[in-house]
Scaffold this active site. Structure first.
Site, mmCIF file in Angstrom:
data_model
loop_
_atom_site.group_PDB
_atom_site.id
_atom_site.type_symbol
_atom_site.label_atom_id
_atom_site.label_comp_id
_atom_site.label_asym_id
_atom_site.label_seq_id
_atom_site.Cartn_x
_atom_site.Cartn_y
_atom_site.Cartn_z
ATOM 1 N N ASP A 164 44.026 87.432 16.878
ATOM 2 C CA ASP A 164 43.525 86.128 16.440
ATOM 3 C C ASP A 164 44.213 85.807 15.124
ATOM 4 O OD1 ASP A 164 41.959 83.883 15.901
ATOM 5 O OD2 ASP A 164 40.127 84.843 16.617
ATOM 6 N N ASP A 170 43.738 79.953 15.909
ATOM 7 C CA ASP A 170 42.508 79.308 15.451
ATOM 8 C C ASP A 170 42.766 77.839 15.101
ATOM 9 O OD1 ASP A 170 39.666 79.793 14.542
ATOM 10 O OD2 ASP A 170 40.519 79.066 12.657
ATOM 11 N N GLU A 185 42.782 77.390 20.090
ATOM 12 C CA GLU A 185 41.438 76.833 19.906
ATOM 13 C C GLU A 185 41.593 75.375 19.500
ATOM 14 O OE1 GLU A 185 37.351 77.636 17.384
ATOM 15 O OE2 GLU A 185 39.293 77.735 16.374
ATOM 16 N N HIS A 191 32.297 84.217 19.302
ATOM 17 C CA HIS A 191 31.705 84.574 18.010
ATOM 18 C C HIS A 191 31.116 83.374 17.276
ATOM 19 C CE1 HIS A 191 35.746 83.161 17.267
ATOM 20 N NE2 HIS A 191 35.415 82.919 16.020
ATOM 21 N N ASP A 192 31.391 82.158 17.747
ATOM 22 C CA ASP A 192 30.869 80.947 17.104
ATOM 23 C C ASP A 192 29.756 80.280 17.906
ATOM 24 O OD1 ASP A 192 32.522 81.011 14.887
ATOM 25 O OD2 ASP A 192 34.092 79.811 15.818
#
Length: 545
Positions: free
Chosen positions: A98, A198, A247, A321-322
């Site tokens: 990431d 990201d 993302e 994770h969000d």
């Protein structure tokens, strides 16, 4: 599986801080991941994606990178990461990093140089603007408050679309782009197999002026974003056998087709989050709301059909994770029976769609939200900011905690529940965030021993995807979109047709009378009796030709 078949892959997301602790300090580490690689091989996934493991002050759990070339000491050493890559490859597992290249931490050497003097060449690595009358624009940070922070030493403001310690990089500066390409190439040469980028669609900023809303129209899918992604592809991973996923924040189908269509040479696939805003109120995340099921189906199918017809490629997922745990969010964790049934149903409904499936750690055993009842139990900076903002609006404490209980990122960040033992087998010490109370029943060890567990459903779904091309390459046909409880669609490929039915209700529901279900059952959760599908039931049928 050959690289040509990367679309048949399944990715497992690891949030290292909450995965497995081998030191007893209450936080997961790289050795903890190595220790569990046999489990991931048993699960059957192809890639593991690690959320950021670079040097960072951890104001945003690693998404605020202070050194792209160093491993965060709290996770381990570069040598341990090298061992992780080696051991993963030995088990035919690929490793995806990431990487955050929209912004850096304000602790990064570039930013420290930038604020040392207005004449410093690193000043142009970021967005600094003078302003006599407060922030240069009214843009809002995604973490709350204005998106500009005043730097007293140089009497200018810098842009931060996220936390004040995350300064946005100026991609219009060619030296910035080359520096970031050097970072990506460093990790390619190290031996990683892919990247998750990201908030990558925010890298091209347009005009800097006030917005009638919050400013995102000036930086989302910006004017040069496709040019920059094509250049990133050409300068780094484009000629290598690597899988990439971007993302995408508040994006569009047309843009995502362009981001992922092979002939454009940008990215392999994209994450979009539209389907995870169906429990917001008028677009507001921090609100007390339940699932709008018809909206969920509409968005999922709009993207499925749109991306497929446009020649692009989706990542498909319920959790990360969000996001809150899907079994608590769109399923039902109020009883053990409902938790098991709804988790399996949600898995089948998603994994039969077209796209690359992502499984977030613990999802495969049906981990739930922790149901915290005090603000002291939360750690996430976004959630703490939201608490303060909601307090300032005069909203009652109980209501705020209800909202956080639904929407906080900490819902998914509690440690993996490995065993029924002390601290769920995650650590011998005190975990950095509390572990849900249900770990004695909900844990990996118990799931492995149970032939009918949620874990076994995930293993079956992964195996089916590897075996049957229809799941990866088949066209998708939405059915009965106005049905208030059932999610129904068909897949078509090479004269084959599969029917997928998922009941999002805890009650038994009658199937549409004109629905053809004649064929062979591929997999089933629950039952169909007298034309009714059981509560949280799901079935996949290969229809007769």
């Amino acid at each position: 599986m050959t690289q040509k078949d990367w679309k048949k892959s399944v990715v497992y997301q690891i949030y290292p801080k909450s995965f497995n602790d081998t030191t007893g300090n209450g936080e997961g580490d790289l050795n903890g991941i190595i220790e569990k690689l046999d489990y991931l091989q048993y699960l059957g996934v192809d890639y593991i994606w690690l959320t950021p493991i670079y040097e960072s002050p951890m104001n945003d759990n690693g998404y605020d990178i202070s050194n792209y070339f160093k491993i965060n000491e709290q996770f381990g050493t570069l040598e341990e990461f090298e061992m992780l890559v080696t051991e993963a490859h030995r088990r035919d597992l690929k490793v995806m990093l990431d990487i955050v290249i929209n912004h850096t931490s304000t602790e990064h050497a570039w930013f420290k140089e930038a604020i040392s003097s207005k004449d410093n060449p690193y000043r142009d690595y970021y967005f600094f603007r003078p302003s006599q009358y407060g922030p240069p624009t009214n843009w809002e940070s995604k973490f709350g408050g204005n998106a500009w922070k005043y730097d007293e030493a140089t009497d200018e403001y810098y842009l931060h679309l996220f936390d004040v310690t995350q300064a946005d990089l100026n991609w219009d500066n060619k030296e910035v782009r080359q520096s970031l390409y050097d970072v990506v190439n460093h990790w390619i040469n190290f031996g990683v197999d892919g990247f998750r980028f990201d908030v990558i669609n925010l890298i091209s900023k347009g005009e800097f002026k006030d917005s009638p809303k919050i400013g995102k129209e000036f930086y989302t899918d910006g004017p040069r974003v496709h040019e920059y992604l094509h250049e990133l592809n050409r300068e780094t991973f484009g000629d290598k056998e690597m899988m990439t996923v971007g993302e995408m924040s508040s994006t569009t189908i047309d843009n995502c087709i362009n981001y992922t269509r092979p002939d454009r040479q940008e990215l392999s696939s994209v994450f979009n989050f539209h389907h995870l805003k169906v429990d917001y109120v008028d677009g507001e995340k921090w609100s007390n709301a339940k699932l709008d099921f018809l909206k969920l189906k509409e968005i999922l199918m709009e993207w499925q059909v749109g991306i497929s017809q446009g020649g692009g490629w989706n990542a498909i997922f319920w959790c990360n994770h969000d996001q809150p745990r899907v079994v608590s969010r769109f399923g039902d964790d109020s009883t053990e029976e409902n938790r098991q049934a709804s988790a399996k149903m949600l898995a089948i409904a998603l994994h039969m769609l077209q796209g690359t499936p992502y499984i977030y750690q613990g999802e495969e055993i049906g981990m739930t939200d922790p149901h915290f009842n005090s603000i002291q139990q939360y750690r996430d900076i976004e959630s703490l900011n939201a608490y303060t903002n909601l307090k300032n609006k005069g909203i009652a404490e109980d209501e705020i905690l209800t909202i956080l209980g639904q929407k906080s990122r900490d819902n998914s960040r509690t440690p993996i529940q490995w065993t029924a033992g002390r601290q769920a087998g995650f650590t011998t010490g005190t975990p950095w965030i509390e572990i849900p109370n249900n770990y004695k029943n909900v844990n990996v060890e118990a799931a492995i021993e149970d032939d009918y567990s949620i874990l076994q459903t995930y293993r079956q779904l992964i195996a089916l995807r590897h075996e049957h091309d229809i799941i990866t390459y088949g066209e998708i046909e939405p059915l009965y979109m106005e049905h208030p409880q059932l999610f129904i669609y068909r897949r078509h490929y090479n004269n084959q047709s599969w029917l997928v039915i998922a009941n999002f209700s805890k009650e038994a529901v009658k199937l549409p009378e004109d629905l053809n279900t004649t064929g062979d059952i591929i997999m089933q959760n629950g039952s169909i009796e007298n034309g009714d599908i059981s509560g949280f039931g799901a079935i996949v049928i290969e229809l007769q030709a």
